[in-house]
Design a protein around this motif. Structure first.
Motif, PDB file in Angstrom:
ATOM      1  N   ALA A  20       0.715  -1.021  -0.039  1.00 14.60           N
ATOM      2  CA  ALA A  20      -0.048   0.004  -0.023  1.00 14.60           C
ATOM      3  C   ALA A  20       1.210   1.956   0.182  1.00 14.60           C
ATOM      4  CB  ALA A  20      -0.970  -0.245   1.358  1.00 14.60           C
ATOM      5  N   ALA A  21       2.254   1.031   0.968  1.00 13.25           N
ATOM      6  CA  ALA A  21       3.017   2.223   0.627  1.00 13.25           C
ATOM      7  C   ALA A  21       3.608   2.642  -0.986  1.00 13.25           C
ATOM      8  CB  ALA A  21       3.982   1.991   1.885  1.00 13.25           C
ATOM      9  N   ARG A  22       3.945   1.737  -0.964  1.00 11.93           N
ATOM     10  CA  ARG A  22       4.533   2.269  -2.780  1.00 11.93           C
ATOM     11  C   ARG A  22       3.218   2.386  -3.511  1.00 11.93           C
ATOM     12  NH1 ARG A  22       7.338  -2.273  -0.742  1.00 11.93           N
ATOM     13  NH2 ARG A  22       9.896  -1.943  -0.963  1.00 11.93           N
ATOM     14  N   ALA A  23       2.348   1.976  -3.487  1.00 13.83           N
ATOM     15  CA  ALA A  23       0.489   2.649  -4.118  1.00 13.83           C
ATOM     16  C   ALA A  23       0.913   3.519  -4.181  1.00 13.83           C
ATOM     17  CB  ALA A  23       0.328   0.926  -4.449  1.00 13.83           C
ATOM     18  N   VAL A  24       0.501   4.611  -3.123  1.00 16.56           N
ATOM     19  CA  VAL A  24       0.202   5.790  -2.281  1.00 16.56           C
ATOM     20  C   VAL A  24       0.701   6.646  -2.761  1.00 16.56           C
ATOM     21  CG1 VAL A  24      -1.773   4.626  -0.325  1.00 16.56           C
ATOM     22  CG2 VAL A  24       0.888   5.798   0.149  1.00 16.56           C
ATOM     23  N   VAL A  25       2.251   6.337  -3.554  1.00 22.62           N
ATOM     24  CA  VAL A  25       3.599   7.047  -3.543  1.00 22.62           C
ATOM     25  C   VAL A  25       3.165   6.790  -5.162  1.00 22.62           C
ATOM     26  CG1 VAL A  25       4.188   7.654  -1.079  1.00 22.62           C
ATOM     27  CG2 VAL A  25       5.129   5.891  -2.791  1.00 22.62           C
TER      28      VAL A  25
ATOM     29  N   PRO B 190      -2.734   7.391   6.232  1.00 23.57           N
ATOM     30  CA  PRO B 190      -3.984   7.673   6.869  1.00 23.57           C
ATOM     31  C   PRO B 190      -4.458   6.993   5.469  1.00 23.57           C
ATOM     32  CG  PRO B 190      -3.327   9.897   7.274  1.00 23.57           C
ATOM     33  CD  PRO B 190      -1.726   9.431   6.752  1.00 23.57           C
ATOM     34  N   ARG B 191      -3.529   7.430   4.261  1.00 20.62           N
ATOM     35  CA  ARG B 191      -3.644   7.440   2.877  1.00 20.62           C
ATOM     36  C   ARG B 191      -3.498   5.474   2.900  1.00 20.62           C
ATOM     37  NH1 ARG B 191      -1.706  12.085   1.673  1.00 20.62           N
ATOM     38  NH2 ARG B 191      -2.365  13.581   0.209  1.00 20.62           N
ATOM     39  N   ILE B 192      -2.139   5.011   3.459  1.00 23.61           N
ATOM     40  CA  ILE B 192      -2.183   3.629   2.927  1.00 23.61           C
ATOM     41  C   ILE B 192      -3.424   2.655   4.261  1.00 23.61           C
ATOM     42  CG2 ILE B 192      -0.513   1.076   4.589  1.00 23.61           C
ATOM     43  CD1 ILE B 192       1.580   3.128   4.443  1.00 23.61           C
ATOM     44  N   ARG B 193      -4.056   3.480   5.175  1.00 23.77           N
ATOM     45  CA  ARG B 193      -4.720   2.608   5.979  1.00 23.77           C
ATOM     46  C   ARG B 193      -6.395   2.893   5.369  1.00 23.77           C
ATOM     47  NH1 ARG B 193      -3.085   5.852  10.275  1.00 23.77           N
ATOM     48  NH2 ARG B 193      -4.903   7.680   9.997  1.00 23.77           N
ATOM     49  N   THR B 194      -6.437   4.017   4.535  1.00 22.42           N
ATOM     50  CA  THR B 194      -7.770   3.747   3.253  1.00 22.42           C
ATOM     51  C   THR B 194      -7.236   2.753   2.402  1.00 22.42           C
ATOM     52  OG1 THR B 194      -7.683   6.424   3.910  1.00 22.42           O
ATOM     53  CG2 THR B 194      -8.732   5.281   0.931  1.00 22.42           C
ATOM     54  N   TRP B 195      -6.764   2.647   1.857  1.00 26.16           N
ATOM     55  CA  TRP B 195      -6.179   1.135   0.410  1.00 26.16           C
ATOM     56  C   TRP B 195      -6.249  -0.060   0.926  1.00 26.16           C
ATOM     57  CZ3 TRP B 195      -2.995  -2.964  -0.611  1.00 26.16           C
ATOM     58  CH2 TRP B 195      -2.659  -2.723  -1.220  1.00 26.16           C
ATOM     59  N   LEU B 196      -5.796   0.165   2.352  1.00 26.32           N
ATOM     60  CA  LEU B 196      -5.538  -1.958   2.805  1.00 26.32           C
ATOM     61  C   LEU B 196      -7.276  -1.501   3.606  1.00 26.32           C
ATOM     62  CD1 LEU B 196      -3.082  -1.515   5.852  1.00 26.32           C
ATOM     63  CD2 LEU B 196      -3.709  -3.128   3.731  1.00 26.32           C
TER      64      LEU B 196
END
Length: 201
Positions: free
Chosen positions: A36-41, A91-97
């Motif tokens: 997720a951390a890679r996807a959001v950046v 916050p973006r990682i949490r939303t993705w997950l």
């Protein structure tokens, strides 16, 4: 959403990815905060633009992507920098997950979150916590061998996370990952049966 969600956590280099692969081999979907951390950046993302504004363009590599090794060294040496980066990403990682889990149709799924202890309040909706545990000496050995960092940075990386005691204190289940891949697979298979039973209730 899956009827049952198991949050998987553990210290850096404890073997979370290996545990994930074992569950996936049994047909269980695993959603990983690192993915997720890679996807959001990804280039063009709002998060990457925000990181560049906060840290300058030297946070990016020559292709305009996040320079992970440079940022890793930067945030582990600076609490304010780490807090700033986490404020952009988490916050973006949490939303993705949450969206990934919501779309899952399995009996249960795995949610892999390295910093679960530090962010437990944001994941109250998970049903169970599985901790992968190894002694600190094993973490240091794996980090120096796998990531090519020196022992001083390895210790900083470990110290930047919640303590082993805090992780174990919130665990519903624990896998001690010091043995062979076959031993790890057997431990995961045993938990798989337990989670199938729990998710069916």
């Amino acid at each position: 959403m899956s009827a049952f969600v198991v949050a998987l956590t553990g210290g850096v280099a404890s073997g979370k990815s290996s545990v994930e692969r074992c569950f996936e081999a049994l047909g269980v979907h695993a959603y990983d905060a690192d993915v997720a951390a890679r996807a959001v950046v990804e280039p063009g993302s709002e998060a990457l633009a925000e990181i560049a504004r906060a840290f300058g363009t030297d946070a990016l590599d020559s292709e305009g992507r996040l320079d992970r090794p440079a940022m890793r060294k930067r945030v582990f040496d600076n609490l304010l920098a780490r807090t700033t980066l986490e404020g952009i990403l988490h916050p973006r990682i949490r939303t993705w997950l949450h969206e990934a889990v919501a779309a899952d149709e399995g009996a249960y799924c795995i949610l892999s979150i390295p910093l679960l202890v530090e962010n437990r309040a944001n994941y109250e909706w998970v049903d169970r916590v599985l901790v992968v545990d190894v002694p600190e000496a094993v973490q240091i050995e794996r980090l120096t061998r796998r990531d090519g960092v020196d022992e001083a940075l390895a210790r900083k990386m470990i110290a930047a996370q919640a303590s082993r005691e805090r992780r174990l204190g919130m665990a519903d289940d624990v896998i001690v990952n010091e043995g062979s891949e076959a031993e790890l697979a057997a431990k995961v298979a045993e938990l798989h049966q337990r989670y199938l039973e729990l998710s069916a209730r």
